[in-house]
Write a protein that holds these residues in place. Structure first.
Motif, mmCIF file in Angstrom:
data_model
loop_
_atom_site.group_PDB
_atom_site.id
_atom_site.type_symbol
_atom_site.label_atom_id
_atom_site.label_comp_id
_atom_site.label_asym_id
_atom_site.label_seq_id
_atom_site.Cartn_x
_atom_site.Cartn_y
_atom_site.Cartn_z
ATOM 1 N N THR A 198 0.685 -1.188 -0.126
ATOM 2 C CA THR A 198 -0.119 0.095 -0.021
ATOM 3 C C THR A 198 0.647 1.481 0.003
ATOM 4 N N TYR A 199 0.781 2.074 -0.832
ATOM 5 C CA TYR A 199 1.349 3.162 -1.119
ATOM 6 C C TYR A 199 0.726 4.252 -1.094
ATOM 7 N N ALA A 200 0.153 5.496 0.802
ATOM 8 C CA ALA A 200 -0.300 6.671 -0.003
ATOM 9 C C ALA A 200 -1.822 6.017 0.229
ATOM 10 N N GLY A 201 -2.491 4.445 0.837
ATOM 11 C CA GLY A 201 -3.545 4.606 1.047
ATOM 12 C C GLY A 201 -4.342 3.096 -0.089
ATOM 13 N N SER A 202 -3.434 3.505 -1.149
ATOM 14 C CA SER A 202 -4.133 2.514 -2.604
ATOM 15 C C SER A 202 -2.689 1.592 -2.659
ATOM 16 N N GLU A 203 -3.197 0.773 -2.733
ATOM 17 C CA GLU A 203 -2.742 -0.939 -3.378
ATOM 18 C C GLU A 203 -2.162 -0.336 -4.712
ATOM 19 N N VAL A 204 -0.518 -1.175 -4.388
ATOM 20 C CA VAL A 204 0.386 -1.000 -5.553
ATOM 21 C C VAL A 204 0.736 -2.524 -5.858
ATOM 22 N N SER A 205 -0.604 -3.392 -6.840
ATOM 23 C CA SER A 205 -0.220 -4.714 -7.300
ATOM 24 C C SER A 205 -0.245 -5.255 -8.574
ATOM 25 N N VAL A 206 -0.036 -5.570 -9.354
ATOM 26 C CA VAL A 206 -0.240 -6.017 -10.818
ATOM 27 C C VAL A 206 -2.151 -6.164 -10.479
ATOM 28 N N GLU A 207 -2.510 -7.093 -9.570
ATOM 29 C CA GLU A 207 -3.988 -7.054 -9.634
ATOM 30 C C GLU A 207 -4.804 -6.401 -9.497
ATOM 31 N N LEU A 227 1.332 14.441 -2.524
ATOM 32 C CA LEU A 227 1.206 13.240 -0.943
ATOM 33 C C LEU A 227 2.684 13.601 -0.012
ATOM 34 N N VAL A 228 2.727 13.038 1.138
ATOM 35 C CA VAL A 228 3.856 13.153 2.574
ATOM 36 C C VAL A 228 4.599 11.558 1.728
ATOM 37 N N GLN A 229 4.326 10.493 1.297
ATOM 38 C CA GLN A 229 5.128 9.831 1.317
ATOM 39 C C GLN A 229 6.184 10.846 0.003
ATOM 40 N N ASP A 230 5.772 11.149 -0.738
ATOM 41 C CA ASP A 230 6.550 11.418 -1.878
ATOM 42 C C ASP A 230 7.407 13.203 -1.818
ATOM 43 N N VAL A 231 6.934 13.774 -1.206
ATOM 44 C CA VAL A 231 7.678 14.352 -0.086
ATOM 45 C C VAL A 231 8.950 13.841 0.603
ATOM 46 N N VAL A 234 1.821 -0.653 -11.969
ATOM 47 C CA VAL A 234 2.935 -0.986 -11.273
ATOM 48 C C VAL A 234 3.848 -0.542 -11.881
ATOM 49 N N ILE A 235 4.681 -1.288 -13.232
ATOM 50 C CA ILE A 235 6.094 -0.453 -14.017
ATOM 51 C C ILE A 235 6.016 1.190 -13.875
ATOM 52 N N GLU A 236 4.932 1.731 -14.017
ATOM 53 C CA GLU A 236 4.692 3.742 -14.235
ATOM 54 C C GLU A 236 5.524 2.984 -12.583
#
Length: 150
Positions: free
Chosen positions: A40-49, A119-123, A56-58
């Motif tokens: 999970t990244y910033a509340g969103s799932e990052v997975s192929v599914e 996004l704070v995660q991007d900072v 995912v690649i992007e």
């Protein structure tokens, strides 16, 4: 800084690379090869599914771009400060504070850009990239100075 500002000024739709990525990587091999990725990244799932192989690649390309451009910003900021203040003790710290401030302002700028999400995660990724650039520059200077003394 201009590249960062310009990039942050573009809506996500103008930067979306998923269709181009999908033309190259959207094969069963890649789906299987990347199937282990799931977080999970910033509340969103990052997975192929959840977002597909192109998504995912992007995602990783975009986060690497954050890391790289802020690496460059940190590297050149500390280099510029070194030119201005030859004897300053804390140029690495000053450069890092500048990078974090610029990363924060960049995300604030994205708030006002259509179809973009600050996004704070991007900072945090930007700050790590900047810190690596600063460290790399200071390490080069340190090695150069030690060779001059030998």
């Amino acid at each position: 800084m201009g590249v960062i500002f310009y990039s942050s000024s573009q809506p996500y739709g103008d930067q979306d690379m998923r269709s181009e990525i999908g033309q190259v990587f959207n094969r069963p091999f890649w789906e299987k090869a990347l199937s282990f990725i799931s977080f999970t990244y910033a509340g969103s799932e990052v997975s192929v599914e959840a977002i597909g192989v192109p998504g995912v690649i992007e995602f990783f390309m975009r986060k690497f771009a954050h890391l790289f451009v802020f690496f460059c910003l940190g590297f050149f900021t500390v280099g510029s400060l070194k030119l201005l203040w030859k004897t300053a003790r804390f140029i690495g710290l000053y450069a890092f504070l500048f990078v974090v401030l610029y990363a924060s302002l960049d995300e604030l700028h994205q708030y006002f850009t259509g179809d973009r999400t600050p996004l704070v995660q991007d900072v945090m990724i930007d700050s790590v990239g900047g810190a690596l650039g600063i460290f790399f520059f200071l390490r080069i200077i340190q090695r150069s100075n030690s060779r001059k003394q030998d």
